[in-house]
Design a protein around this motif. Sequence first.
Motif, PDB file in Angstrom:
ATOM      1  N   VAL A 118      10.781  29.909 -22.833  1.00  0.00           N
ATOM      2  CA  VAL A 118       9.512  29.202 -23.560  1.00  0.00           C
ATOM      3  C   VAL A 118      10.145  28.200 -24.325  1.00  0.00           C
ATOM      4  O   VAL A 118       9.552  26.950 -24.409  1.00  0.00           O
ATOM      5  CB  VAL A 118       8.867  30.226 -24.536  1.00  0.00           C
ATOM      6  N   ILE A 119      11.369  28.175 -25.017  1.00  0.00           N
ATOM      7  CA  ILE A 119      11.907  27.126 -25.744  1.00  0.00           C
ATOM      8  C   ILE A 119      12.113  26.126 -25.074  1.00  0.00           C
ATOM      9  O   ILE A 119      11.825  24.700 -25.435  1.00  0.00           O
ATOM     10  CB  ILE A 119      12.993  27.620 -26.691  1.00  0.00           C
ATOM     11  N   ARG A 120      12.808  26.133 -23.913  1.00  0.00           N
ATOM     12  CA  ARG A 120      13.214  25.165 -22.999  1.00  0.00           C
ATOM     13  C   ARG A 120      11.904  24.491 -22.581  1.00  0.00           C
ATOM     14  O   ARG A 120      11.819  23.403 -22.668  1.00  0.00           O
ATOM     15  CB  ARG A 120      13.733  25.656 -21.873  1.00  0.00           C
ATOM     16  N   GLY A 121      10.880  25.200 -22.346  1.00  0.00           N
ATOM     17  CA  GLY A 121       9.773  24.626 -21.776  1.00  0.00           C
ATOM     18  C   GLY A 121       9.006  23.672 -22.714  1.00  0.00           C
ATOM     19  O   GLY A 121       8.472  22.706 -22.525  1.00  0.00           O
ATOM     20  N   LEU A 122       9.042  24.264 -23.953  1.00  0.00           N
ATOM     21  CA  LEU A 122       8.281  23.496 -25.151  1.00  0.00           C
ATOM     22  C   LEU A 122       8.955  22.366 -25.091  1.00  0.00           C
ATOM     23  O   LEU A 122       8.350  21.180 -25.398  1.00  0.00           O
ATOM     24  CB  LEU A 122       8.121  24.045 -26.456  1.00  0.00           C
ATOM     25  N   ALA A 123      10.469  22.353 -25.307  1.00  0.00           N
ATOM     26  CA  ALA A 123      11.076  20.939 -25.554  1.00  0.00           C
ATOM     27  C   ALA A 123      11.054  19.967 -24.411  1.00  0.00           C
ATOM     28  O   ALA A 123      10.615  18.960 -24.925  1.00  0.00           O
ATOM     29  CB  ALA A 123      12.679  21.352 -25.544  1.00  0.00           C
ATOM     30  N   ARG A 124      10.804  20.504 -23.316  1.00  0.00           N
ATOM     31  CA  ARG A 124      11.016  19.427 -22.301  1.00  0.00           C
ATOM     32  C   ARG A 124       9.395  18.865 -22.091  1.00  0.00           C
ATOM     33  O   ARG A 124       9.253  17.619 -22.091  1.00  0.00           O
ATOM     34  CB  ARG A 124      10.962  19.968 -20.766  1.00  0.00           C
ATOM     35  N   ASP A 125       8.389  19.528 -22.455  1.00  0.00           N
ATOM     36  CA  ASP A 125       7.026  19.102 -22.315  1.00  0.00           C
ATOM     37  C   ASP A 125       6.837  18.317 -23.435  1.00  0.00           C
ATOM     38  O   ASP A 125       6.071  17.137 -23.405  1.00  0.00           O
ATOM     39  CB  ASP A 125       6.221  20.393 -22.545  1.00  0.00           C
ATOM     40  N   PHE A 126       7.264  18.652 -24.769  1.00  0.00           N
ATOM     41  CA  PHE A 126       7.069  17.897 -25.919  1.00  0.00           C
ATOM     42  C   PHE A 126       7.748  16.444 -25.689  1.00  0.00           C
ATOM     43  O   PHE A 126       7.143  15.537 -26.164  1.00  0.00           O
ATOM     44  CB  PHE A 126       7.723  18.644 -27.052  1.00  0.00           C
ATOM     45  N   ALA A 127       8.938  16.500 -25.285  1.00  0.00           N
ATOM     46  CA  ALA A 127       9.690  15.104 -25.136  1.00  0.00           C
ATOM     47  C   ALA A 127       8.897  14.240 -24.114  1.00  0.00           C
ATOM     48  O   ALA A 127       9.051  12.925 -24.273  1.00  0.00           O
ATOM     49  CB  ALA A 127      11.072  15.623 -24.568  1.00  0.00           C
ATOM     50  N   HIS A 128       8.575  15.018 -22.907  1.00  0.00           N
ATOM     51  CA  HIS A 128       7.865  14.046 -21.909  1.00  0.00           C
ATOM     52  C   HIS A 128       6.333  13.562 -22.394  1.00  0.00           C
ATOM     53  O   HIS A 128       5.867  12.656 -21.613  1.00  0.00           O
ATOM     54  CB  HIS A 128       7.862  14.955 -20.721  1.00  0.00           C
ATOM     55  N   ALA A 129       5.842  14.319 -23.302  1.00  0.00           N
ATOM     56  CA  ALA A 129       4.169  13.908 -23.490  1.00  0.00           C
ATOM     57  C   ALA A 129       4.312  12.579 -24.287  1.00  0.00           C
ATOM     58  O   ALA A 129       5.077  12.243 -24.885  1.00  0.00           O
ATOM     59  CB  ALA A 129       3.745  14.892 -24.634  1.00  0.00           C
ATOM     60  N   GLN A 130       3.370  11.925 -23.625  1.00  0.00           N
ATOM     61  CA  GLN A 130       3.119  10.573 -24.150  1.00  0.00           C
ATOM     62  C   GLN A 130       2.744  10.397 -25.732  1.00  0.00           C
ATOM     63  O   GLN A 130       3.450   9.900 -26.166  1.00  0.00           O
ATOM     64  CB  GLN A 130       1.757  10.053 -23.324  1.00  0.00           C
ATOM     65  N   ARG A 131       1.866  11.162 -26.057  1.00  0.00           N
ATOM     66  CA  ARG A 131       1.417  11.573 -27.496  1.00  0.00           C
ATOM     67  C   ARG A 131       1.842  12.856 -27.963  1.00  0.00           C
ATOM     68  O   ARG A 131       0.622  13.660 -27.527  1.00  0.00           O
ATOM     69  CB  ARG A 131      -0.083  10.969 -27.709  1.00  0.00           C
ATOM     70  N   ALA A 132       2.420  13.106 -28.748  1.00  0.00           N
ATOM     71  CA  ALA A 132       2.885  14.621 -28.922  1.00  0.00           C
ATOM     72  C   ALA A 132       3.137  14.531 -30.750  1.00  0.00           C
ATOM     73  O   ALA A 132       3.731  13.437 -31.202  1.00  0.00           O
ATOM     74  CB  ALA A 132       3.986  15.173 -28.245  1.00  0.00           C
TER      75      ALA A 132
END
Length: 701
Positions: free
Chosen positions: A285-299
């Motif tokens: 979950v931590i890994r997934g959140l980190a990746r998605d947050f970094a990739h998100a255009q606006r977060a």
Amino acid sequence: MTQPALPADGVYFRACNLCEAICGLKFTVQGGRVTDVRGDPDDPLSRGHICPKGTALPDLHADPDRLKRPLRRVGETWEELAWDEALDYVAARLRAVRDEHGPDAVASFQGNPSVHNSGTLLSAGAFLKAIGSRNRFTATSTDQLPHHFAGAEMFGHPLLLPIPDIDRTDFFLILGANPAASNGSIMTAPGMTGRMKAVRERGGRVVLLDPRRTETAAHATEYHAIRPGTDALLLLGMLNVIFVEFLERLGHLEAVTDGLEALRQAAAPYTPQAVAPVTGVPADVIRGLARDFAHAQRAVAYGRIGLSVQEFGGLSQWLVNALNIVTGHLDTAGGAMFPRPAFDLLMRAKAGETHHGRYTSRVRGLPEFDHELPNVTMAEEILTPGEGQVRALVTIAGNPVLSTPDGAGLDRALASLDFMVSIDPYLNETTRHAHVILPPATGLEVAHYDVIFHHFAVRNTARYSEPLFPLGEDQRVDHQIFGGLTERLTGKAGSPPDARLELGLKHGPYRTSLDELRRHPHGIDYGPLEPCLPERLLTANGRVHLAPAAMLADLPRLHALLAAPVPPLVLIGRRDLRSNNSWMHNTPRLMRGPGRCTLHLNPADAHGLETGQEVTVTSRVGTVTVPVEITEHVMPGVASLPHGFGHDRAGVRLGVARAHAGASVNDLTDPGRVDALTGNAALNGVPISVQAAPAGALPAD
Ligand SMILES: Nc1nc2c(c(=O)[nH]1)N[C@H]1C(S)=C(S)[C@@H](COP(=O)(O)OP(=O)(O)OC[C@H]3O[C@@H](n4cnc5c(=O)[nH]c(N)nc54)[C@H](O)[C@@H]3O)O[C@H]1N2
Ligand SMILES: Nc1nc2c(c(=O)[nH]1)N[C@H]1C(S)=C(S)[C@@H](COP(=O)(O)OP(=O)(O)OC[C@H]3O[C@@H](n4cnc5c(=O)[nH]c(N)nc54)[C@H](O)[C@@H]3O)O[C@H]1N2
Ligand code: SF4
Ligand SMILES: [Mo]
């Protein structure tokens, strides 16, 4: 007393000053009474939002327990005083203590409503300056001090707090906040559930990390339980992934940011596998959140009081900012941004100033921040003899007996003071110890411009509220009280709040005026937040500090948490939509329904206890008795109890609140538990044990 004139029939607009949402409201008055309150749809910030507390504003105005004239304690009873006599007496007593024992012998405590009231905010300072004591305490050190600490260290000023640009984000990561109950904090965003719905409707994510599946979880797209006090480890775990996978991008801040390498090194030991067992959040979950947050255009990541009132508050708020920065989500639309208020307190701030650690508290040596000392030290400063011992106390809009750790201990300490004065409209758990209570006019009776919360708002707007009810002949507004005391102490009264407002608005970014605001009773819209870095930075070198030395030096303390024993059961707080800290329990319409001062406990920790049963809750500091509610909503190993209750203390003049007295969670919280970095109280994560109460047990006093 002559009765005040009544407002003429009609419709009036003014902002609610009860919480940080500062909603614009529409009041209908008929026959001198408010007959209807609703949200003002034309307010550019609140767009018609209102909550049950806003509806209760007229009840506060009419509350028969609200004080309007000064009171002096005579033995067990109180007598009314004329204002001049009261101000003369208070000034003389304060001067006597100061002359005999020095200025530090006169302490002050300023509570939450003093930042929600421009009259108090703009006039109390001169009075406190006239006293000249280092023993200044406020509610900040049981609240948002770690935010200010991180703001000062990273951006150069305690008020440079990045605010979620909620209306344009596609990924809202919330840690330790419950805006569905609190209406948002250090994020003035009225109508948060609607704003979160809008994120979902544009295909975005709302992710919540909280030990309790809160009211906000119902508005999120996903929820993860996290063990109290472990957020800094989780955030380091996310940063670790971002660096290991080369996902960092600083965007337009790359050329003005220091410390990227140091942050990378700091995060290196904290792999998701290393932090998962302690945080309770699975590594994937931590890994997934980190990746998605970094990739998100606006977060945007947003951490609030759950991250502040714990042992690692300073580190947590640093790492929330750091996460936003290294993923390119600071100072960009849909990320974390800095508002530009019409009255901008930063206009005259100098770059490179020191904001903390210039002196320490006398007994325990905890650090000063922005000329305040941590309020966990109040009782010891009153009780420990020696040079600089506190002998007199001024409370302003605060109820520390219910709001600070070991309130019961403070309660006893207050009884030993030579002199205490409370500037407060109620005779409550704290002010009952005062020798004199000076009650200011408040609420619908006073003019208001929100000096503070426009600095934390998700949109740049401005609004000035005129008084709705005229004052009674023998009522006084705050600046008359503070001005009167200041004048008696120094010979000069200081300028009235409106004069200061006028000056601030005139020189502010929109060059406006009180008259212009008066012509716009719904408020003026200055539009969405705009990028403003590096210009707005106030660090000495004009750059963002991603890895401040003070934060890095605190990391070993956090590291020890990886191997620390886990207490079987720890206590956290809880807010309810119809509450406002300790002081709105005297309003019948907000107190309807089942009692709210209950202990939430997971079935795994119930050990045969059943919902509705009375339990005794014990910590190192004290014991309280409350009903228990067994619920899956709180994670195993964690119990939750709201703060602000415990109204059955002797002498409290709050008829309705006493009938819903409850017990004070701060009779369990421990002044020995602090965030050593900032001095903020660690109210959450208190080790406790719970037993069935002996038959016939009464709630603890
Ligand atoms: N365990 C635990 N403790 C907590 C918290 C928690 O989450 N858990 N939260 C903490 C937080 S965030 C805060 S901000 C503090 C709040 O704690 P405090 O600031 O100490 O207390 P309040 O309950 O807000 O009490 C406000 C006081 O101001 C008075 N008042 C109301 N309006 C006015 C006004 O216009 N003028 C004046 N002069 N007085 C007024 C009220 O009568 C009351 O006495 O509590 C903290 N304590
Ligand atoms: N209705 C209502 N509104 C209020 C107030 C009120 O008393 N009642 N008080 C006002 C004030 S003074 C303030 S400061 C704001 C506060 O506003 P918020 O920060 O939104 O306040 P809370 O609702 O206490 O939310 C804090 C959340 O943190 C969680 N939490 C506790 N410990 C931890 C932890 O270690 N880690 C994580 N991740 N989460 C944790 C709690 O379960 C809780 O859900 O609310 C303001 N608005
Ligand atoms: S959300 Fe806050 S500002 Fe808005 S009506 Fe409720 S208490 Fe007042
Ligand atoms: Mo607060």
